[in-house]
Scaffold this motif. Sequence first.
Motif, PDB file in Angstrom:
ATOM      1  N   ALA A  40     -10.578  -1.584 -18.014  1.00 19.16           N
ATOM      2  CA  ALA A  40     -10.120  -1.823 -19.377  1.00 19.16           C
ATOM      3  C   ALA A  40     -10.078  -3.318 -19.703  1.00 19.16           C
ATOM      4  O   ALA A  40     -10.324  -3.714 -20.849  1.00 19.16           O
ATOM      5  CB  ALA A  40      -8.744  -1.209 -19.580  1.00 19.16           C
ATOM      6  N   ALA A  41      -9.814  -4.142 -18.716  1.00 16.33           N
ATOM      7  CA  ALA A  41      -9.762  -5.587 -18.936  1.00 16.33           C
ATOM      8  C   ALA A  41     -11.150  -6.204 -18.992  1.00 16.33           C
ATOM      9  O   ALA A  41     -11.303  -7.358 -19.376  1.00 16.33           O
ATOM     10  CB  ALA A  41      -8.938  -6.253 -17.838  1.00 16.33           C
ATOM     11  N   GLY A  42     -12.178  -5.456 -18.610  1.00 14.73           N
ATOM     12  CA  GLY A  42     -13.542  -5.959 -18.646  1.00 14.73           C
ATOM     13  C   GLY A  42     -13.929  -6.766 -17.425  1.00 14.73           C
ATOM     14  O   GLY A  42     -14.903  -7.512 -17.450  1.00 14.73           O
ATOM     15  N   VAL A  43     -13.184  -6.636 -16.350  1.00 13.58           N
ATOM     16  CA  VAL A  43     -13.465  -7.374 -15.123  1.00 13.58           C
ATOM     17  C   VAL A  43     -14.690  -6.801 -14.423  1.00 13.58           C
ATOM     18  O   VAL A  43     -15.511  -7.538 -13.891  1.00 13.58           O
ATOM     19  CB  VAL A  43     -12.237  -7.350 -14.179  1.00 13.58           C
ATOM     20  CG1 VAL A  43     -12.550  -8.001 -12.852  1.00 13.58           C
ATOM     21  CG2 VAL A  43     -11.058  -8.019 -14.847  1.00 13.58           C
ATOM     22  N   LYS A  63      -5.618   3.855 -10.589  1.00 13.46           N
ATOM     23  CA  LYS A  63      -4.904   3.171 -11.667  1.00 13.46           C
ATOM     24  C   LYS A  63      -5.327   1.702 -11.732  1.00 13.46           C
ATOM     25  O   LYS A  63      -5.543   1.155 -12.824  1.00 13.46           O
ATOM     26  CB  LYS A  63      -3.397   3.280 -11.415  1.00 13.46           C
ATOM     27  CG  LYS A  63      -2.549   2.683 -12.502  1.00 13.46           C
ATOM     28  CD  LYS A  63      -1.092   2.983 -12.227  1.00 13.46           C
ATOM     29  CE  LYS A  63      -0.306   1.724 -12.363  1.00 13.46           C
ATOM     30  NZ  LYS A  63       1.081   1.859 -12.009  1.00 13.46           N
ATOM     31  N   ASP A  64      -5.493   1.088 -10.608  1.00 15.27           N
ATOM     32  CA  ASP A  64      -5.941  -0.300 -10.548  1.00 15.27           C
ATOM     33  C   ASP A  64      -7.377  -0.417 -11.063  1.00 15.27           C
ATOM     34  O   ASP A  64      -7.709  -1.360 -11.792  1.00 15.27           O
ATOM     35  CB  ASP A  64      -5.843  -0.812  -9.109  1.00 15.27           C
ATOM     36  CG  ASP A  64      -5.858  -2.317  -9.023  1.00 15.27           C
ATOM     37  OD1 ASP A  64      -5.478  -2.978 -10.009  1.00 15.27           O
ATOM     38  OD2 ASP A  64      -6.241  -2.836  -7.955  1.00 15.27           O
ATOM     39  N   PHE A  65      -8.237   0.528 -10.700  1.00 14.99           N
ATOM     40  CA  PHE A  65      -9.613   0.539 -11.180  1.00 14.99           C
ATOM     41  C   PHE A  65      -9.656   0.662 -12.696  1.00 14.99           C
ATOM     42  O   PHE A  65     -10.401  -0.054 -13.373  1.00 14.99           O
ATOM     43  CB  PHE A  65     -10.387   1.690 -10.529  1.00 14.99           C
ATOM     44  CG  PHE A  65     -11.747   1.909 -11.101  1.00 14.99           C
ATOM     45  CD1 PHE A  65     -12.773   1.021 -10.820  1.00 14.99           C
ATOM     46  CD2 PHE A  65     -11.995   2.992 -11.917  1.00 14.99           C
ATOM     47  CE1 PHE A  65     -14.034   1.224 -11.354  1.00 14.99           C
ATOM     48  CE2 PHE A  65     -13.249   3.200 -12.450  1.00 14.99           C
ATOM     49  CZ  PHE A  65     -14.266   2.310 -12.166  1.00 14.99           C
ATOM     50  N   TYR A  92       0.800  -1.223   0.000  1.00 16.12           N
ATOM     51  CA  TYR A  92       0.000   0.000   0.000  1.00 16.12           C
ATOM     52  C   TYR A  92       0.834   1.275   0.000  1.00 16.12           C
ATOM     53  O   TYR A  92       0.275   2.364  -0.114  1.00 16.12           O
ATOM     54  CB  TYR A  92      -0.965   0.002   1.186  1.00 16.12           C
ATOM     55  CG  TYR A  92      -2.142  -0.903   0.939  1.00 16.12           C
ATOM     56  CD1 TYR A  92      -3.089  -0.584  -0.019  1.00 16.12           C
ATOM     57  CD2 TYR A  92      -2.289  -2.081   1.650  1.00 16.12           C
ATOM     58  CE1 TYR A  92      -4.161  -1.408  -0.275  1.00 16.12           C
ATOM     59  CE2 TYR A  92      -3.367  -2.920   1.409  1.00 16.12           C
ATOM     60  CZ  TYR A  92      -4.297  -2.567   0.447  1.00 16.12           C
ATOM     61  OH  TYR A  92      -5.344  -3.397   0.200  1.00 16.12           O
ATOM     62  N   ARG A  93       2.141   1.167   0.090  1.00 11.32           N
ATOM     63  CA  ARG A  93       2.989   2.357   0.064  1.00 11.32           C
ATOM     64  C   ARG A  93       2.886   3.054  -1.294  1.00 11.32           C
ATOM     65  O   ARG A  93       2.824   4.282  -1.384  1.00 11.32           O
ATOM     66  CB  ARG A  93       4.436   1.977   0.360  1.00 11.32           C
ATOM     67  CG  ARG A  93       5.354   3.175   0.491  1.00 11.32           C
ATOM     68  CD  ARG A  93       6.740   2.793   0.992  1.00 11.32           C
ATOM     69  NE  ARG A  93       6.640   2.296   2.363  1.00 11.32           N
ATOM     70  CZ  ARG A  93       7.024   1.084   2.754  1.00 11.32           C
ATOM     71  NH1 ARG A  93       7.528   0.242   1.882  1.00 11.32           N
ATOM     72  NH2 ARG A  93       6.906   0.704   4.004  1.00 11.32           N
ATOM     73  N   ASN A  94       2.876   2.272  -2.378  1.00 11.88           N
ATOM     74  CA  ASN A  94       2.841   2.854  -3.727  1.00 11.88           C
ATOM     75  C   ASN A  94       1.578   2.450  -4.481  1.00 11.88           C
ATOM     76  O   ASN A  94       1.548   2.505  -5.708  1.00 11.88           O
ATOM     77  CB  ASN A  94       4.071   2.385  -4.524  1.00 11.88           C
ATOM     78  CG  ASN A  94       5.352   2.854  -3.896  1.00 11.88           C
ATOM     79  OD1 ASN A  94       5.443   3.969  -3.416  1.00 11.88           O
ATOM     80  ND2 ASN A  94       6.345   1.993  -3.863  1.00 11.88           N
TER      81      ASN A  94
END
Length: 80
Positions: free
Chosen positions: A67-70, A60-62, A53-55
């Motif tokens: 974009a991957a369609g998850v 960005k993860d969302f 969780y530091r970086n």
Amino acid sequence: MSAALLPKPQMRGLLARRMKFHLIGAFVVSMGSAVLYKFAVAEPRKQAYADFYRNYDPMKDFEAMKAAGVLESAPAKKCW
């Protein structure tokens, strides 16, 4: 004749003496296990979470998951 040579077994207080020995042993083993778990499992796990969780950038993860369609509730392309 051989019965006179054998010492009499201690019967009075036998349970209390053995119980004290086993309680002390159980306490030492449980404390040792707790200390071993703390330093072998809990502290490295806590450090791994802190390092992750530091970086960590949740937006960005969302965006990567979108974009991957998850994520089905968030469209990959803008509809408007």
